[in-house]
Design a protein around this motif. Structure first.
Motif, PDB file in Angstrom:
ATOM      1  N   GLU A 102      51.292  34.396  36.425  1.00 21.39           N
ATOM      2  CA  GLU A 102      50.022  34.794  35.825  1.00 21.39           C
ATOM      3  C   GLU A 102      49.463  36.033  36.539  1.00 21.39           C
ATOM      4  N   LEU A 103      48.964  36.955  35.743  1.00 23.36           N
ATOM      5  CA  LEU A 103      48.278  38.107  36.311  1.00 23.36           C
ATOM      6  C   LEU A 103      46.950  37.653  36.905  1.00 23.36           C
ATOM      7  N   LYS A 104      46.586  38.244  38.019  1.00 22.83           N
ATOM      8  CA  LYS A 104      45.361  37.835  38.692  1.00 22.83           C
ATOM      9  C   LYS A 104      44.640  39.054  39.245  1.00 22.83           C
ATOM     10  N   VAL A 105      43.317  39.105  39.028  1.00 21.75           N
ATOM     11  CA  VAL A 105      42.479  40.140  39.623  1.00 21.75           C
ATOM     12  C   VAL A 105      41.648  39.497  40.732  1.00 21.75           C
ATOM     13  N   ILE A 106      41.678  40.091  41.912  1.00 19.13           N
ATOM     14  CA  ILE A 106      40.847  39.628  43.026  1.00 19.13           C
ATOM     15  C   ILE A 106      39.652  40.575  43.150  1.00 19.13           C
ATOM     16  N   VAL A 107      38.485  40.026  43.009  1.00 22.20           N
ATOM     17  CA  VAL A 107      37.250  40.824  43.033  1.00 22.20           C
ATOM     18  C   VAL A 107      36.621  40.703  44.412  1.00 22.20           C
ATOM     19  N   THR A 108      36.567  41.815  45.140  1.00 27.75           N
ATOM     20  CA  THR A 108      36.067  41.772  46.512  1.00 27.75           C
ATOM     21  C   THR A 108      34.588  42.137  46.626  1.00 27.75           C
ATOM     22  N   ARG A 109      33.974  42.617  45.547  1.00 29.55           N
ATOM     23  CA  ARG A 109      32.597  43.079  45.681  1.00 29.55           C
ATOM     24  C   ARG A 109      31.649  41.892  45.848  1.00 29.55           C
ATOM     25  N   PRO A 110      30.536  42.100  46.504  1.00 29.02           N
ATOM     26  CA  PRO A 110      29.645  40.985  46.860  1.00 29.02           C
ATOM     27  C   PRO A 110      28.877  40.429  45.674  1.00 29.02           C
ATOM     28  N   SER A 111      28.181  39.335  45.925  1.00 28.98           N
ATOM     29  CA  SER A 111      27.322  38.712  44.917  1.00 28.98           C
ATOM     30  C   SER A 111      26.069  39.574  44.728  1.00 28.98           C
ATOM     31  N   PRO A 112      25.498  39.573  43.523  1.00 26.57           N
ATOM     32  CA  PRO A 112      25.938  38.850  42.324  1.00 26.57           C
ATOM     33  C   PRO A 112      26.916  39.646  41.464  1.00 26.57           C
ATOM     34  N   TYR A 113      27.250  40.865  41.914  1.00 28.15           N
ATOM     35  CA  TYR A 113      28.050  41.758  41.069  1.00 28.15           C
ATOM     36  C   TYR A 113      29.480  41.263  40.932  1.00 28.15           C
ATOM     37  N   GLY A 114      29.997  40.603  41.966  1.00 22.28           N
ATOM     38  CA  GLY A 114      31.345  40.069  41.877  1.00 22.28           C
ATOM     39  C   GLY A 114      31.466  38.980  40.823  1.00 22.28           C
ATOM     40  N   GLU A 115      30.507  38.055  40.811  1.00 18.98           N
ATOM     41  CA  GLU A 115      30.531  36.987  39.807  1.00 18.98           C
ATOM     42  C   GLU A 115      30.380  37.559  38.399  1.00 18.98           C
ATOM     43  N   GLN A 116      29.536  38.576  38.278  1.00 18.05           N
ATOM     44  CA  GLN A 116      29.338  39.198  36.972  1.00 18.05           C
ATOM     45  C   GLN A 116      30.621  39.845  36.468  1.00 18.05           C
ATOM     46  N   CYS A 169      33.702  38.966  37.348  1.00 14.43           N
ATOM     47  CA  CYS A 169      34.633  37.879  37.003  1.00 14.43           C
ATOM     48  C   CYS A 169      34.335  37.320  35.618  1.00 14.43           C
ATOM     49  N   GLU A 170      33.074  37.197  35.279  1.00 17.75           N
ATOM     50  CA  GLU A 170      32.692  36.693  33.963  1.00 17.75           C
ATOM     51  C   GLU A 170      33.133  37.658  32.867  1.00 17.75           C
ATOM     52  N   LEU A 171      32.954  38.946  33.098  1.00 24.20           N
ATOM     53  CA  LEU A 171      33.389  39.942  32.115  1.00 24.20           C
ATOM     54  C   LEU A 171      34.908  39.918  31.951  1.00 24.20           C
ATOM     55  N   LEU A 172      35.625  39.779  33.054  1.00 30.67           N
ATOM     56  CA  LEU A 172      37.084  39.706  32.978  1.00 30.67           C
ATOM     57  C   LEU A 172      37.528  38.478  32.195  1.00 30.67           C
ATOM     58  N   SER A 173      36.839  37.375  32.412  1.00 30.56           N
ATOM     59  CA  SER A 173      37.160  36.145  31.681  1.00 30.56           C
ATOM     60  C   SER A 173      36.989  36.338  30.175  1.00 30.56           C
ATOM     61  N   GLN A 174      35.966  37.089  29.798  1.00 32.06           N
ATOM     62  CA  GLN A 174      35.737  37.357  28.378  1.00 32.06           C
ATOM     63  C   GLN A 174      36.878  38.153  27.753  1.00 32.06           C
ATOM     64  N   HIS A 175      37.626  38.867  28.596  1.00 33.93           N
ATOM     65  CA  HIS A 175      38.791  39.618  28.124  1.00 33.93           C
ATOM     66  C   HIS A 175      40.098  38.891  28.452  1.00 33.93           C
ATOM     67  N   SER A 176      39.984  37.612  28.755  1.00 33.31           N
ATOM     68  CA  SER A 176      41.149  36.764  29.031  1.00 33.31           C
ATOM     69  C   SER A 176      41.967  37.253  30.217  1.00 33.31           C
ATOM     70  N   ILE A 177      41.270  37.766  31.228  1.00 30.53           N
ATOM     71  CA  ILE A 177      41.912  38.155  32.475  1.00 30.53           C
ATOM     72  C   ILE A 177      41.491  37.168  33.554  1.00 30.53           C
ATOM     73  N   SER A 178      42.461  36.537  34.188  1.00 35.79           N
ATOM     74  CA  SER A 178      42.169  35.582  35.253  1.00 35.79           C
ATOM     75  C   SER A 178      41.735  36.334  36.513  1.00 35.79           C
ATOM     76  N   SER A 179      40.706  35.804  37.177  1.00 35.59           N
ATOM     77  CA  SER A 179      40.208  36.479  38.381  1.00 35.59           C
ATOM     78  C   SER A 179      39.695  35.452  39.381  1.00 35.59           C
ATOM     79  N   ASP A 180      39.626  35.895  40.640  1.00 36.06           N
ATOM     80  CA  ASP A 180      39.020  35.112  41.710  1.00 36.06           C
ATOM     81  C   ASP A 180      38.032  35.996  42.447  1.00 36.06           C
ATOM     82  N   HIS A 181      36.875  35.447  42.746  1.00 37.41           N
ATOM     83  CA  HIS A 181      35.881  36.190  43.508  1.00 37.41           C
ATOM     84  C   HIS A 181      36.112  35.935  44.989  1.00 37.41           C
ATOM     85  N   CYS A 182      36.463  36.988  45.712  1.00 33.53           N
ATOM     86  CA  CYS A 182      36.687  36.908  47.159  1.00 33.53           C
ATOM     87  C   CYS A 182      35.794  37.949  47.834  1.00 33.53           C
TER      88      CYS A 182
END
Length: 246
Positions: free
Chosen positions: A4-18, A20-33
């Protein structure tokens, strides 16, 4: 084997969670780190901040955090005073997101052609502001380009926030992993987690050309460069990466 393709989002809260949510809407799996978080810089109290804003002709905001932390803690009366002051100030923001944060307060800021120090210098030149007393509102550290530009002593710095590293571990990387990096400090932290011989095994989604260039210099050979560090543009680069990988 999980491919599975995975995007790791390193930016801080709340922008990282935001993001990740946008990526999910485009069917891209991500983890907030998140590798950093923001804390207020208490070097100047609200009265001192207000005095500095009054004393300077030009205000430069380098990020959304600069806006949010600069105006944090002001009373309604002080905010009203700032709104009145702003009508007679030259105000420069690093990009759309920073300008939007100011607009929510009722303050309009100029947006440079490129979202970086070079773009802000372009505006300073365009409006002949180099000789005007200028206040740079930023975190506790930053690039020296603007400071070098104002070699005439017209620039003062107002630090309003600090970036503090977290203890968040970085997930296992592969050639099907992309890491979103939006600042030089985040790049340094990512590099500290990834051995030099393994940096060619993943992709960097950079929030600027400067970050992309720095990443390649230290061995991250595959970089996608977003137009700017906004979540909207980062998603575009993630989509391009996904399309190319698949």
């Amino acid at each position: 084997m999980n491919t599975e393709l995975k995007v790791i989002v390193t930016r801080p809260s709340p922008y990282g969670e935001q993001l990740c949510e946008l990526l999910s809407q485009h069917s891209i799996s991500s983890d907030h780190c998140p590798l950093i978080h923001f804390l207020p810089d208490l070097s100047f109290n609200t009265d001192q901040r207000l005095a500095l804003l009054q004393q300077h002709h030009t205000w430069i905001f380098v990020s959304r955090q600069a806006v949010n932390f600069c105006f944090d803690g002001f009373s309604a009366e002080q905010i009203a005073n700032i709104l009145e002051l702003a009508q007679n100030k030259a105000i420069i923001t690093v990009g759309d997101a920073t300008a939007d944060s100011l607009a929510q307060l009722g303050i309009n800021g100029l947006i440079p052609p490129t979202p970086n120090s070079e773009g802000m210098i372009h505006l300073l030149e365009k409006y002949q502001l180099k000789e005007k007393p200028t206040l740079l509102i930023r975190g506790g550290q930053g690039r020296k380009l603007l400071q070098n530009y104002f070699s005439n002593g017209q620039l003062n710095i107002l630090p309003v926030y600090q970036r503090q590293p977290t203890e968040q571990p970085l997930l296992t990387l592969s050639n099907r992993t992309a890491i979103v990096i939006t600042s030089g400090q985040l790049l340094e932290l990512v590099a500290s987690h990834v051995a030099s011989e393994k940096r060619g095994a993943c992709t960097i989604i950079a929030g600027s050309q400067r970050i992309s260039d720095l990443a390649q210099q230290i061995g991250f050979t595959t970089c996608y460069t977003a137009k700017d560090a906004s979540n909207h543009e980062l998603v575009k680069s993630c989509l391009l990466w996904r399309n190319n990988v698949t």
